[in-house]
Design an enzyme around this catalytic site. Structure first.
Site, mmCIF file in Angstrom:
data_model
loop_
_atom_site.group_PDB
_atom_site.id
_atom_site.type_symbol
_atom_site.label_atom_id
_atom_site.label_comp_id
_atom_site.label_asym_id
_atom_site.label_seq_id
_atom_site.Cartn_x
_atom_site.Cartn_y
_atom_site.Cartn_z
ATOM 1 N N LYS A 140 1.224 -1.992 -8.696
ATOM 2 C CA LYS A 140 2.485 -1.887 -9.430
ATOM 3 C C LYS A 140 3.656 -2.412 -8.607
ATOM 4 O O LYS A 140 4.573 -3.011 -9.133
ATOM 5 C CB LYS A 140 2.702 -0.413 -9.793
ATOM 6 C CG LYS A 140 3.935 -0.140 -10.614
ATOM 7 C CD LYS A 140 3.701 -0.484 -12.059
ATOM 8 C CE LYS A 140 4.931 -0.327 -12.909
ATOM 9 N NZ LYS A 140 4.894 -1.265 -14.046
ATOM 10 N N LYS A 175 0.828 -10.430 -20.129
ATOM 11 C CA LYS A 175 0.270 -9.108 -20.479
ATOM 12 C C LYS A 175 -1.222 -9.236 -20.779
ATOM 13 O O LYS A 175 -2.021 -8.443 -20.310
ATOM 14 C CB LYS A 175 0.963 -8.503 -21.709
ATOM 15 C CG LYS A 175 2.370 -8.006 -21.549
ATOM 16 C CD LYS A 175 2.530 -6.739 -20.739
ATOM 17 C CE LYS A 175 2.735 -7.033 -19.286
ATOM 18 N NZ LYS A 175 4.050 -7.169 -18.785
ATOM 19 N N CYS A 221 0.881 -1.144 0.000
ATOM 20 C CA CYS A 221 0.000 0.000 0.000
ATOM 21 C C CYS A 221 0.925 1.200 0.000
ATOM 22 O O CYS A 221 2.134 1.054 0.162
ATOM 23 C CB CYS A 221 -0.833 -0.002 1.278
ATOM 24 S SG CYS A 221 -1.738 -1.548 1.510
ATOM 25 N N GLU A 264 -3.350 -10.039 -17.596
ATOM 26 C CA GLU A 264 -3.464 -9.034 -16.538
ATOM 27 C C GLU A 264 -4.267 -7.804 -16.959
ATOM 28 O O GLU A 264 -4.902 -7.188 -16.119
ATOM 29 C CB GLU A 264 -2.104 -8.649 -15.951
ATOM 30 C CG GLU A 264 -1.175 -7.868 -16.854
ATOM 31 C CD GLU A 264 0.161 -7.571 -16.178
ATOM 32 O OE1 GLU A 264 1.173 -7.521 -16.881
ATOM 33 O OE2 GLU A 264 0.197 -7.385 -14.952
ATOM 34 N N ASN A 289 1.555 -0.395 5.623
ATOM 35 C CA ASN A 289 1.870 -1.122 4.394
ATOM 36 C C ASN A 289 2.579 -2.398 4.815
ATOM 37 O O ASN A 289 3.568 -2.332 5.546
ATOM 38 C CB ASN A 289 2.789 -0.255 3.519
ATOM 39 C CG ASN A 289 3.391 -1.039 2.378
ATOM 40 O OD1 ASN A 289 2.796 -2.006 1.896
ATOM 41 N ND2 ASN A 289 4.578 -0.640 1.951
ATOM 42 N N GLY A 290 2.068 -3.552 4.373
ATOM 43 C CA GLY A 290 2.701 -4.820 4.752
ATOM 44 C C GLY A 290 1.671 -5.765 5.332
ATOM 45 O O GLY A 290 0.467 -5.590 5.117
ATOM 46 N N TRP A 310 -3.873 -1.787 -1.147
ATOM 47 C CA TRP A 310 -4.008 -3.019 -1.927
ATOM 48 C C TRP A 310 -4.379 -4.077 -0.907
ATOM 49 O O TRP A 310 -3.594 -4.406 -0.016
ATOM 50 C CB TRP A 310 -2.698 -3.369 -2.624
ATOM 51 C CG TRP A 310 -2.836 -4.562 -3.529
ATOM 52 C CD1 TRP A 310 -3.375 -4.580 -4.778
ATOM 53 C CD2 TRP A 310 -2.425 -5.903 -3.258
ATOM 54 N NE1 TRP A 310 -3.339 -5.856 -5.290
ATOM 55 C CE2 TRP A 310 -2.754 -6.693 -4.381
ATOM 56 C CE3 TRP A 310 -1.823 -6.533 -2.166
ATOM 57 C CZ2 TRP A 310 -2.501 -8.057 -4.451
ATOM 58 C CZ3 TRP A 310 -1.560 -7.895 -2.228
ATOM 59 C CH2 TRP A 310 -1.902 -8.644 -3.372
ATOM 60 N N GLU A 351 5.571 -13.906 -21.479
ATOM 61 C CA GLU A 351 5.322 -12.483 -21.208
ATOM 62 C C GLU A 351 4.055 -12.005 -21.949
ATOM 63 O O GLU A 351 3.251 -11.246 -21.398
ATOM 64 C CB GLU A 351 6.567 -11.673 -21.621
ATOM 65 C CG GLU A 351 6.422 -10.165 -21.624
ATOM 66 C CD GLU A 351 6.073 -9.544 -20.280
ATOM 67 O OE1 GLU A 351 5.976 -10.276 -19.284
ATOM 68 O OE2 GLU A 351 5.851 -8.329 -20.243
ATOM 69 N N HIS A 356 3.156 -32.627 -25.654
ATOM 70 C CA HIS A 356 3.214 -33.433 -24.431
ATOM 71 C C HIS A 356 2.014 -33.157 -23.515
ATOM 72 O O HIS A 356 2.073 -33.467 -22.327
ATOM 73 C CB HIS A 356 4.531 -33.166 -23.701
ATOM 74 C CG HIS A 356 5.723 -33.520 -24.531
ATOM 75 N ND1 HIS A 356 6.032 -34.831 -24.862
ATOM 76 C CD2 HIS A 356 6.645 -32.745 -25.153
ATOM 77 C CE1 HIS A 356 7.118 -34.841 -25.628
ATOM 78 N NE2 HIS A 356 7.502 -33.586 -25.821
ATOM 79 N N ARG A 368 0.932 1.688 -5.943
ATOM 80 C CA ARG A 368 1.122 0.653 -4.922
ATOM 81 C C ARG A 368 -0.187 -0.042 -4.559
ATOM 82 O O ARG A 368 -0.185 -1.004 -3.784
ATOM 83 C CB ARG A 368 1.736 1.252 -3.663
ATOM 84 C CG ARG A 368 3.047 1.962 -3.930
ATOM 85 C CD ARG A 368 3.572 2.602 -2.665
ATOM 86 N NE ARG A 368 4.203 1.622 -1.813
ATOM 87 C CZ ARG A 368 5.477 1.322 -1.820
ATOM 88 N NH1 ARG A 368 6.280 1.928 -2.652
ATOM 89 N NH2 ARG A 368 5.977 0.423 -1.004
HETATM 90 C C1 F6R Z 1 3.516 -7.635 -15.042
HETATM 91 C C2 F6R Z 1 4.180 -6.979 -13.928
HETATM 92 C C3 F6R Z 1 4.567 -7.808 -12.763
HETATM 93 C C4 F6R Z 1 5.946 -7.365 -12.245
HETATM 94 C C5 F6R Z 1 6.280 -8.119 -10.953
HETATM 95 C C6 F6R Z 1 7.670 -7.780 -10.454
HETATM 96 O O1 F6R Z 1 3.224 -6.740 -16.058
HETATM 97 O O2 F6R Z 1 4.398 -5.788 -13.948
HETATM 98 O O3 F6R Z 1 4.547 -9.160 -13.052
HETATM 99 O O4 F6R Z 1 6.894 -7.635 -13.232
HETATM 100 O O5 F6R Z 1 5.344 -7.776 -9.972
HETATM 101 O O6 F6R Z 1 7.790 -6.430 -10.154
HETATM 102 P P1 F6R Z 1 9.209 -5.747 -10.071
HETATM 103 O O7 F6R Z 1 9.820 -5.824 -11.410
HETATM 104 O O8 F6R Z 1 8.918 -4.343 -9.648
HETATM 105 O O9 F6R Z 1 9.996 -6.507 -9.044
#
Ligand code: F6R
Length: 607
Positions: free
Chosen positions: A602, A483, A2, A486, A98-99, A74, A479, A502, A27
């Site tokens: 994020k 994308k 958060c 999410e 936060n935590g 969050w 990846e 397989h 956050r």
């Molecule tokens: C996906 C995404 C997450 C981050 C992951 C790691 O688009 O953004 O999967 O890659 O939470 O975050 P960082 O790179 O900040 O450690």
């Protein structure tokens, strides 16, 4: 994970607290709240959902007071409702957290047995009650916090407000970041320097176990053993300007489009074009004795690490272990003394990655960190800091940070190879030449945006989508799937193309689009064979390849996306672009919240 902020100000603080929350929304954005002391009482406003709801609440019911705390959430414990929104308060104390307080259950039971009543389902509220209880019994705020902190297990950053001491705030940090900001007759607490950027650039980073009492005059910091300590005040250099979207509809789109520039910016720090050499920010960091590299990261950063594994093994012939940070510590990995542990993170605050870093340090590893936020915890704990120069990434789905991570990792792999005597000057020159071509090639990939947008409607109705790739295209398939899921909420999986037969091939029917990432090159024919196995079973394939690849294998595909023809070394950076754009356009067509997708944040600062 958060965002928290606290201000002891000269004037009313609610508006500035909310401005700070806007910078912290990355956050979490499940709910938000603010509390101040005024008229001898604690008062708060809280709202479920995005920060705008809190802004409306405050517009209808303003909150005076020159000392206050605020929070963007969050959700971990308890649904994202108003009653679970922070600050949590008793008559005496309000706090933001936060935590995760891991032992909240026994603490809650104990408090209930003593007659305390709870208004929320959160883990946080126990802390408010524990501190409040002591204050109600006559303890000073400082004594109360000193007694409570050792009782809390887990990870926390806290900011606490006291009804009877409107001139102070107390903050504490264990496992979640917290900074102190020094202003002109004002003092601040924040999750990061970005939150405080318009207020001050003078920042002290609290260390693990530190707690702090702030007043308008400054801060008194204590370490985990309650000894007074000084923490250096640094100038953060973080811009106070609110980052905007420019001409773009979403931050994600802007960030996808920034890639040619930020990858060039990043490569500039690692390539010496004049003498065709790769270099490191710490030139004398000795890589020659490294016998093993352990790469640890989460999510998109993990996929960058997965690509890098190919490069470290191929160029430097150094064995590589690769693990998700959230799993790494629990298998108690055996780490040979003198190995290099490499952590990759956009934010530099991901709790799992940070915990893995500390484990690796305890195992005698050298610590290298590829990170985008230079003031982050990981950046500060690295022996070898390898910054990406992507600039602030605001869209929750990582895009430009990923391609910049790839740029750094490719250059780092070449540095390692040279240090190990595995790279001739001619080979090094070739690598430099290919890497230097990446920004233009990424630009070339962006030129296909309209074509990708036009075919995105094929994907919108799908319930499931598969992505296939081989070699370094396999992590790009993973990846791409990440994308898509999410931001568009469509279920998607990435598979190594050769693994389809397989098991996963049983999923194939005409309703499951299969995105094949297959640049022409040494692995092309094998991937195309796997793609044809899919087509033979009625699967609808979207082929992403270059002109030659599309000519050779495009027939019978549902759609093709043509990329510029590039060297395999930079293909992962280039092929990241169409999978980002495809996810983006599908999400836009579906009308989802592209920059703040549901349930995500994020920066993931809980384990
Ligand atoms: C996906 C995404 C997450 C981050 C992951 C790691 O688009 O953004 O999967 O890659 O939470 O975050 P960082 O790179 O900040 O450690």
């Amino acid at each position: 994970m958060c965002g928290i902020i606290g201000i002891i100000g000269k004037d009313d603080v609610a508006e500035r607290l909310v401005d700070g929350l806007k910078r912290l929304e990355y956050r979490g954005y499940d709910s938000a709240g603010v509390a101040t002391v005024h008229g001898g009482a604690i008062d708060r406003r809280r709202a479920e959902g995005k920060l705008n709801n809190l802004v409306k609440e405050l517009a209808g019911s303003p909150l005076p007071g020159t000392t206050g705390i605020a929070h963007t959430r969050w959700a971990t414990h308890g649904a994202p409702t108003t009653s679970n929104a922070h600050p949590h308060a008793t008559g005496e104390v309000a706090l933001v957290h936060n935590g995760i307080i891991e032992n909240f259950k026994p603490l809650r039971d104990e408090l209930i047995a003593r007659g305390r009543t709870f208004d929320s389902q959160t883990d946080t509220e126990v802390v408010a009650h524990l501190v409040s209880e002591l204050v109600e019994q006559g303890a000073s705020p400082k004594d109360a916090v000193r007694q409570v902190l050792p009782r809390l297990h887990g990870a926390f950053a806290l900011a606490i407000l006291f009804r009877s001491h409107p001139d102070m705030l107390i903050g504490a940090r264990l496992g979640s970041p917290l900074v102190v900001g020094y202003g002109d007759g004002e003092t601040y607490l924040g999750s990061d320097a970005l939150a405080l950027a318009p207020l001050t650039q003078r920042i002290a980073y609290l260390e693990e176990g530190d707690w702090v009492v702030i007043t308008a005059q400054g801060a008194e910091i204590f370490d985990k053993d309650n000894n007074p300590v000084e923490r250096p005040v640094t100038i953060s250099g973080v811009s106070g300007a609110m980052i905007d979207k420019g001409n773009h509809r979403h931050f994600m789109q802007k960030e996808i489009y920034e890639q040619p520039v930020v990858v060039a910016q990043t490569l500039k720090a690692y390539l010496q074009r004049m003498d065709d050499r790769v270099s490191l920010p710490i030139p004398d960091f000795d890589l020659s004795a490294i016998r093993r590299v352990t790469i640890v990261a989460c999510g998109t950063s993990f996929y960058a690490g997965m690509v890098a594994r190919y490069w470290f093994e191929q160029f430097a012939r150094v064995p590589v272990d690769l693990d998700f940070a959230s799993e790494f510590r629990y298998r108690e990995p055996v780490m040979e003394e003198g190995g290099l542990a490499l952590f990759i993170s956009q934010s530099g605050e991901t709790a799992d990655t940070l915990a893995a870093l500390r484990y690796a340090r305890s195992q005698g590893q050298k610590i290298a960190v590829v990170v985008n936020v230079p003031t982050s915890s990981m950046a500060r704990e690295a022996d070898l800091l390898l910054p990406t120069h992507a600039g602030p990434e605001i869209g929750v789905a990582s895009t430009k940070a990923f391609t910049c991570q790839l740029a750094v990792l490719a250059a780092f792999a070449a540095n390692l190879a040279r240090a190990k005597g595995r790279l001739t000057p001619a080979e090094e020159k070739e690598i430099v030449r290919h890497l230097a071509e990446a920004p233009a090639a990424i630009n070339g990939a962006l030129a296909y945006d309209e074509a990708i947008e036009a075919m995105a409607h094929h994907i919108v109705p799908a319930r499931d989508v598969l992505y296939l790739g081989r070699g370094t295209d396999y992590p790009i398939a993973l990846e791409g799937a990440l994308k898509l899921k999410e931001i568009s909420y469509i279920h998607a999986e990435g598979y190594a193309a050769g693994e389809m037969k397989h098991g996963p091939i049983a999923l194939i029917d005409e309703l499951v689009p299969v995105i094949c990432i297959a640049p022409s090159g040494p692995l092309f024919e094998k991937t195309v064979s796997n793609m044809q196995e899919v087509q033979a079973r009625g699967g609808k394939v979207v082929l992403i390849s270059d002109y030659d690849g599309v000519q050779a294998a495009g027939e019978g595909c549902l759609a093709t996306i043509t990329m510029p023809k590039v060297h395999p070394l930079i293909a992962p950076m280039v092929y990241a672009v169409p999978v980002q754009l495809l996810a983006y356009h599908v999400a836009v067509l579906k009308g989802t919240d592209v920059d703040q997708p549901r349930n995500l944040a994020k920066s993931v600062t809980v384990e």
